[in-house]
Motif scaffolding. Structure first.
Motif, short mmCIF file in Angstrom:
data_model
loop_
_atom_site.label_atom_id
_atom_site.label_comp_id
_atom_site.label_asym_id
_atom_site.label_seq_id
_atom_site.Cartn_x
_atom_site.Cartn_y
_atom_site.Cartn_z
N LEU A 67 -38.02 62.83 -22.84
CA LEU A 67 -37.79 64.28 -22.90
C LEU A 67 -38.83 65.08 -22.13
O LEU A 67 -38.73 66.31 -22.05
CB LEU A 67 -37.78 64.74 -24.37
N GLU A 68 -39.81 64.38 -21.57
CA GLU A 68 -40.88 65.01 -20.79
C GLU A 68 -41.65 66.04 -21.62
O GLU A 68 -42.01 67.12 -21.14
CB GLU A 68 -40.33 65.63 -19.51
N LEU B 24 -33.06 63.92 -29.61
CA LEU B 24 -32.25 64.45 -28.51
C LEU B 24 -31.51 65.72 -28.94
O LEU B 24 -31.45 66.71 -28.21
CB LEU B 24 -31.25 63.40 -28.04
N ARG B 25 -30.95 65.69 -30.14
CA ARG B 25 -30.23 66.87 -30.64
C ARG B 25 -31.20 68.03 -30.86
O ARG B 25 -30.90 69.18 -30.53
CB ARG B 25 -29.50 66.54 -31.94
N MET C 237 -33.07 73.45 -29.76
CA MET C 237 -34.17 74.41 -29.67
C MET C 237 -34.17 75.15 -28.33
O MET C 237 -34.65 76.27 -28.23
CB MET C 237 -35.51 73.73 -29.89
N ALA C 238 -33.60 74.52 -27.28
CA ALA C 238 -33.59 75.13 -25.95
C ALA C 238 -32.33 75.94 -25.68
O ALA C 238 -32.20 76.53 -24.61
CB ALA C 238 -33.75 74.06 -24.88
N SER C 239 -31.38 75.96 -26.62
CA SER C 239 -30.16 76.75 -26.47
C SER C 239 -30.39 78.15 -27.02
O SER C 239 -30.98 78.32 -28.08
CB SER C 239 -29.00 76.08 -27.23
N ALA D 12 -29.51 71.10 -22.83
CA ALA D 12 -28.95 72.34 -23.38
C ALA D 12 -27.94 72.92 -22.39
O ALA D 12 -28.08 72.74 -21.17
CB ALA D 12 -30.06 73.35 -23.64
N PRO D 13 -26.92 73.60 -22.87
CA PRO D 13 -25.93 74.17 -21.96
C PRO D 13 -26.52 75.30 -21.13
O PRO D 13 -27.48 75.95 -21.55
CB PRO D 13 -24.85 74.70 -22.92
N PRO D 14 -25.98 75.53 -19.95
CA PRO D 14 -26.46 76.66 -19.15
C PRO D 14 -26.07 77.98 -19.80
O PRO D 14 -25.17 78.04 -20.64
CB PRO D 14 -25.75 76.48 -17.81
#
Length: 586
Positions: free
Chosen positions: A27-28, A161-162, A167-169, A202-204
């Motif tokens: 996940l860097e 992963l989830r 968190m980034a959405s 995460a989705p754009p």
């Protein structure tokens, strides 16, 4: 960096925590801020002896709240989330305030938790029992986007992963993954291959609805006096420039907020007055005079409209915010319910870009030049916050400065912001003690950028979070902390003064139960004890000039420094007025 001794050649044994650590690397996640705890000793070993304490690197903190605050500050300066690890239920309880701050500030933090073995037969006497909870995530479920307590290694990998995806959405926020100690220490026959994390991104950001966009563009084009409220927006220079172009194309006045990072050049001719923590009279007047308000995820739009008297019979409102997706019945951080004539459930940046494409081009105005008045010579007499700001401007002239935090008494007119990294905003939840940890995290993210990281912190905030600064000293993070030290929890003095006046009681007693004095904490000595350069106390602008020259040189050489600046108590007029103003009841 803390460099471990290389591990001996392995006997091909693998452990559950090894598989978990591999996902963190995939996940860097660059850092894991932590206060050590036995509940995640398996993961700790994997980070050290499997990954070599790199990618991610562990950052030792002296309190769990500092670990989360550090992650919070790192994101605000970099736009990149990191992890914070909290030991069992007791560490989570320590970290809750900082998690709430990240929630209110809409900042993604991957909070890694752990618990004693869920299988009671595997618990050590006493300690594993008091450090195991039936539903640990319940402690913070009301102010995290998602939490999980996976029961197997494959489930733990999926949960990470989830969590990263959620968190980034938008709207962003903290998440919590609680790892069973027994699961971490479970032997594996083989290590699974690292996941392809790109398939779980995460989705754009969603594009705005065309019909809604056309109606908004038409409303703004016909507006005679449009106003843009710049709230939670993108932090990139490209997004910044797009907002400037939109305001200039519309000829719209613009307001910004000191609770949030810099979003628009405050020296621009279209900017309405100085930014503040509360809406100043100049902004309230602009809201009443506007015929259309474009609100770009403005914090508490409903409350701001109500305070300005622009809620019902005022301007047409275009609300752009995805924030309602997070609103729940436990926390009222969502503020008042605003009226909206057009409502985009979108992040602001795609809407700004789409509006620019939809609006007709106009002649580009000439570039504006901010005529910053040179700081006047040091004023005589006791130091006050305006003098502190003037001294700081003199000491940092010609440098790119990031103001990580500012105290409540700061007047937005004291410093112009011309870049997204000029100012990083407050902590979201208003919890005292977050400033030092967030300052360390932001300074870490800014290391190597050429920017000078400066945090102007209140004395109460510094005292509560002081030990966070040890992490800056230990990891050689350049950072300048200036303590705006009025020797009081002065915000409460302002409130006590109002109550005393209302009740006809002695205003002179407002300091009782609020003062931080007798003895005065010696912040310089405390900082020296943590490995920083400590200077002070200084009580005049001339003395602060000398202290800043020394401190800035130390920071530019790679060190961390703290100056104890003794300032006279006081708030900017707009702030004092807002704190004591009666709420509207009509």
């Amino acid at each position: 960096m803390d460099r471990p001794v290389p591990a001996a050649p392995a006997d091909n044994r693998a452990w559950g925590s090894d598989a978990i650590a591999d996902v963190l690397r995939a996940l860097e996640i660059p850092f894991v801020a932590l206060n050590p705890g036995a509940s995640y000793r398996g993961l700790h070993d994997s980070l050290v002896n499997r990954l070599g304490n790199t990618a991610p690197q562990m950052l030792v903190c002296l309190h769990e709240e500092h670990a989360v605050a550090l992650a919070h500050g790192y994101y605000k300066a970099s736009g990149r989330p990191i992890a914070a690890a909290l030991h069992s239920n007791v560490g989570l309880m320590h970290g809750t305030m900082a998690i709430y701050n990240a929630w209110c500030d809409r900042v993604p933090v991957l909070v890694l938790g752990a618990t004693g073995p869920v299988d009671a037969a595997r618990r050590r006497p006493w300690i594993d029992w008091i450090h195991t909870a039936q539903d640990q995530g319940a402690l913070i479920r009301h102010y995290t986007k998602w939490d999980a307590q996976p029961a197997s290694v494959p489930a733990a990998r999926e949960a990470l992963l989830r969590a990263a995806q959620i968190m980034a959405s938008a709207p962003c926020g903290p998440v919590y993954v609680n790892l069973d100690a027994a699961l971490q220490e479970q032997p594996l026959d083989h290590l699974p291959a690292p996941p392809d994390v790109a398939r779980y991104a995460a989705p754009p950001a969603a594009a705005p609805a065309p019909d809604l966009l056309a109606r908004a563009a038409d409303l703004l084009l016909r507006a005679a006096s449009p106003l843009i409220l710049m709230g939670r927006t993108g932090r990139s220079p490209a997004a910044w420039e797009a907002r400037v172009r939109l305001a200039e194309r519309l000829g719209a006045r613009v307001a910004t907020d000191l609770k949030l990072p810099a979003t628009f050049p405050t020296g621009h001719p279209l900017h309405v007055g100085p930014p503040g923590t509360f809406a100043a009279p100049s902004l309230q007047a602009a809201m009443r005079e506007a015929d259309v308000i474009l609100a770009l995820d403005w914090v508490d739009l409903g409350g701001t409209l109500r305070a300005a008297g622009a809620e019902e019979a005022g301007p047409r409102i275009i609300q752009v915010s995805p924030d309602a997706r997070l609103h729940n019945g436990w926390s009222f951080d969502h503020g008042g319910l605003p009226p909206a004539d057009l409502y985009f459930d979108n992040e602001p940046d795609p809407v700004v870009a789409a509006l620019l494409a939809a609006l007709p081009a106009r002649a580009t105005p000439p570039p504006f030049v901010v005529a910053e008045a040179p700081a006047a010579p040091a004023a005589p007499g006791p130091l006050a916050i305006p003098g502190l700001a003037a001294a700081l401007r003199r000491a940092t002239a010609g440098r790119e400065v990031t103001l990580i935090r500012l105290p409540l008494g700061w007047d937005g007119a004291l410093w112009h912001f011309a870049h997204p990294l000029d100012y990083l905003g407050q902590d979201g939840g208003g919890g005292i003690g977050s400033g030092p940890g967030m300052a360390v995290g932001a300074a870490l993210a800014l290391r190597g950028t050429g920017r000078l990281p400066v945090a102007v912190l209140g004395d109460g905030d510094t005292m509560m979070g002081l030990s966070a600064l040890w992490t800056a000293a230990h990891y050689r993070v350049p950072l300048l902390v200036v303590v705006s030290n009025n020797r009081s929890f002065f915000n409460d003095e302002v409130h006590q003064e109002r109550v005393a006046k209302e009740r006809g009681r002695p205003v002179e007693n407002k300091w009782v139960g609020q003062a931080i004095s007798d003895p005065d904490p010696d912040f310089a000595k405390l900082a020296e004890g943590l490995g920083l350069l400590g200077i002070g106390p200084v009580g005049t602008e001339a003395a602060l000039n000398e202290a800043l020259a020394r401190a800035v040189a130390h920071v530019e050489a790679g060190g961390a420094a703290l100056i104890d600046a003794r300032v006279a108590p006081g708030y900017a007029p707009a702030m004092a007025s807002a704190l004591t103003r009666e709420p509207r009841r009509d």
